[in-house]
Design an enzyme around this catalytic site. Structure first.
Site, mmCIF file in Angstrom:
data_model
loop_
_atom_site.group_PDB
_atom_site.id
_atom_site.type_symbol
_atom_site.label_atom_id
_atom_site.label_comp_id
_atom_site.label_asym_id
_atom_site.label_seq_id
_atom_site.Cartn_x
_atom_site.Cartn_y
_atom_site.Cartn_z
ATOM 1 N N ASP A 107 35.648 59.045 60.522
ATOM 2 C CA ASP A 107 36.503 59.933 61.463
ATOM 3 C C ASP A 107 37.827 59.375 60.997
ATOM 4 O O ASP A 107 38.362 58.178 60.599
ATOM 5 C CB ASP A 107 36.159 59.312 63.061
ATOM 6 C CG ASP A 107 37.338 59.670 64.437
ATOM 7 O OD1 ASP A 107 37.119 60.666 64.844
ATOM 8 O OD2 ASP A 107 38.713 59.261 63.514
ATOM 9 N N HIS A 130 40.293 57.670 62.186
ATOM 10 C CA HIS A 130 40.737 56.821 62.784
ATOM 11 C C HIS A 130 39.484 55.509 62.035
ATOM 12 O O HIS A 130 38.485 55.673 62.589
ATOM 13 C CB HIS A 130 40.732 56.550 64.290
ATOM 14 C CG HIS A 130 41.698 56.991 64.965
ATOM 15 N ND1 HIS A 130 41.584 58.828 64.943
ATOM 16 C CD2 HIS A 130 43.705 57.210 65.107
ATOM 17 C CE1 HIS A 130 42.416 59.274 65.310
ATOM 18 N NE2 HIS A 130 43.327 58.059 65.177
ATOM 19 N N HIS A 179 35.505 54.188 70.028
ATOM 20 C CA HIS A 179 36.119 53.108 69.762
ATOM 21 C C HIS A 179 35.885 51.496 70.282
ATOM 22 O O HIS A 179 36.321 50.767 71.036
ATOM 23 C CB HIS A 179 37.575 53.955 70.086
ATOM 24 C CG HIS A 179 38.599 54.048 69.057
ATOM 25 N ND1 HIS A 179 38.612 53.300 67.409
ATOM 26 C CD2 HIS A 179 38.526 55.606 68.853
ATOM 27 C CE1 HIS A 179 38.886 54.902 66.830
ATOM 28 N NE2 HIS A 179 39.378 55.474 67.518
ATOM 29 N N ASP A 233 39.346 64.580 62.855
ATOM 30 C CA ASP A 233 40.522 64.815 62.781
ATOM 31 C C ASP A 233 41.294 64.475 61.106
ATOM 32 O O ASP A 233 42.772 64.069 61.211
ATOM 33 C CB ASP A 233 40.664 63.366 63.738
ATOM 34 C CG ASP A 233 40.358 62.273 63.800
ATOM 35 O OD1 ASP A 233 39.839 62.113 63.090
ATOM 36 O OD2 ASP A 233 40.269 62.031 64.756
HETATM 37 N N1 Q9C Z 1 50.169 56.220 72.527
HETATM 38 C C1 Q9C Z 1 39.673 59.495 68.643
HETATM 39 O O1 Q9C Z 1 39.976 59.697 67.502
HETATM 40 N N2 Q9C Z 1 46.158 57.292 70.152
HETATM 41 N N3 Q9C Z 1 40.489 58.647 68.948
HETATM 42 C C2 Q9C Z 1 47.150 55.991 70.531
HETATM 43 C C3 Q9C Z 1 49.477 55.537 71.414
HETATM 44 C C4 Q9C Z 1 44.318 56.747 70.310
HETATM 45 C C5 Q9C Z 1 41.736 58.549 68.967
HETATM 46 C C6 Q9C Z 1 48.525 56.666 70.795
HETATM 47 C C7 Q9C Z 1 43.720 57.841 69.221
HETATM 48 C C8 Q9C Z 1 42.614 57.403 69.604
HETATM 49 C C9 Q9C Z 1 38.078 58.755 68.939
HETATM 50 ZN ZN ZN Z 2 40.439 59.909 65.152
#
Ligand code: Q9C
Ligand code: ZN
Length: 355
Positions: free
Chosen positions: A206, A208, A170, A295
């Protein structure tokens, strides 16, 4: 195969994070890597080595100078300021810092504010990524780990796995977010280019969307970026990852996004992965970087696909069947106790694969 693992990952150990407006126990924690290390040791898959030091030059090829400067000095300045404001307390004021204000549309991002809280916003995309005392050191160790894995596959071919954290996909050229501070996959792909490989592909599995990796290479034809992920209309990172993002300028046609709805299971997911792999084959790269997030697992606490441990060897075998020097880098995966088994499942599939 080789596994690279830096002990310094532990220096980034957030306690809490802002999740949907509430402070909750942090998800991206050292226990994740501990579980994976234990599982790969038990499985006796490959030798496990510590990273070598490649210095800052490969990192500065991807991230901006002012962002790297910020990452290195922020915690020292933040904690010093806190001690000045609250001289009666002598310990570290808080365990983690979070941004609260951002230069969104119409506000200027070209002038770095002197205020540290404002700098935190300038260099971030969300309020859910804790910045801690050891964030820089741990992130740097993860990049060095990925580079060490890359040098191994450049020399010997085959595969190498970087068992490192915090994750990276990210993180953009000049911002952190989604628990990521340095984009290890992008740094690795760029380093492989700089070693003389003409074309490198990044395959991001991943849950995301890998927004940082996509953005870093968006206008380039020498690095193909492919991401299979939860539909950003409902899933983080929300503002990137749609199917119509195909690259721009010279990079047009060299970015592929395959968003899938919440609830997607292995069969449909693997179909999308195969579609992405067909694009990789057509690109004919000299090396492959895999952003290996786990994930997608059905029990993941913050994601929405339904993969099971027994599915992951199929992914590993399919990656191996691409028959490329392959660097796999750990990204997400927050069902910590099961993360080790899931990583071993992918790596076993890779080892036994080559269908
Ligand atoms: N409040 C990776 O898997 N969640 N990152 C945000 C918003 C972020 C995951 C929730 C998830 C990021 C590398
Ligand atoms: Zn992720």
């Amino acid at each position: 195969m080789l596994i690279v693992h830096p002990a310094e990952h532990r220096l980034h150990h957030p306690q809490r994070e802002n999740y949907r407006g509430r402070m909750v126990d942090a998800f991206e924690i050292p226990a994740r890597a501990d579980y994976v290390l234990h599982a790969v040791q038990q499985a006796e898959l490959a030798p496990i080595i510590a990273p070598d030091d490649f210095g800052l030059a490969p990192i500065a090829q991807v991230h901006s100078a002012r962002y790297l400067d910020f990452l290195q000095r922020f915690w020292g300045q933040w904690s010093e300021q806190w001690r000045k404001n609250f001289p009666q307390r002598d310990a570290e004021p808080v365990d983690e810092a979070f941004p609260a204000v951002w230069p969104i549309r119409t506000l200027r991002d070209d002038v770095e504010p002197a205020n540290l809280a404002a700098q935190l916003g300038l260099y971030s995309m969300d309020s859910g990524s804790p910045f801690t005392a050891g964030t820089w050191a741990a992130s740097l160790s993860a990049s060095q780990s990925a580079l060490t894995a890359a040098r191994h596959v450049l020399t010997h071919g085959g595969g190498a796995f970087s068992l490192s954290r915090p994750p990276g996909h990210h993180a953009g050229r000049d911002f952190f977010g989604g628990y990521c501070f340095l984009n290890h996959a992008a740094i690795t792909a760029q380093w492989l280019r700089d070693q003389g490989l003409a074309r490198v592909a990044v395959l991001d599995v991943d849950y995301h969307h890998g927004n940082g990796t996509q953005a870093i290479f968006y206008d380039r034809a020498d690095v193909l970026t492919v991401s299979i992920h939860g539909d950003p209309r409902t899933e983080y990172p929300f503002y990137l990852g749609h199917a119509d993002e195909q690259g721009q300028g010279a990079g047009l046609g060299y970015n592929l996004n395959l968003p899938l709805p919440v609830g997607t299971g292995f069969a449909r997911w693997m179909q999308a992965v195969e579609q992405g792999m067909a694009q990789v084959r057509a690109f004919a790269p000299q090396a492959l970087v895999v952003s290996l997030g786990l994930d997608t697992y059905g029990n993941d606490p913050i994601a929405g696909f339904t993969l099971q441990t027994a599915d992951y060897p199929v992914l590993g075998a399919a990656i191996r069947a691409l028959d490329l020097p392959t660097v796999m880098i750990l990204e997400g995966g927050y069902a910590a106790a099961e993360l080790g088994n899931n990583v071993v499942a992918v790596l076993r599939g890779f080892e036994q694969g080559r269908a």
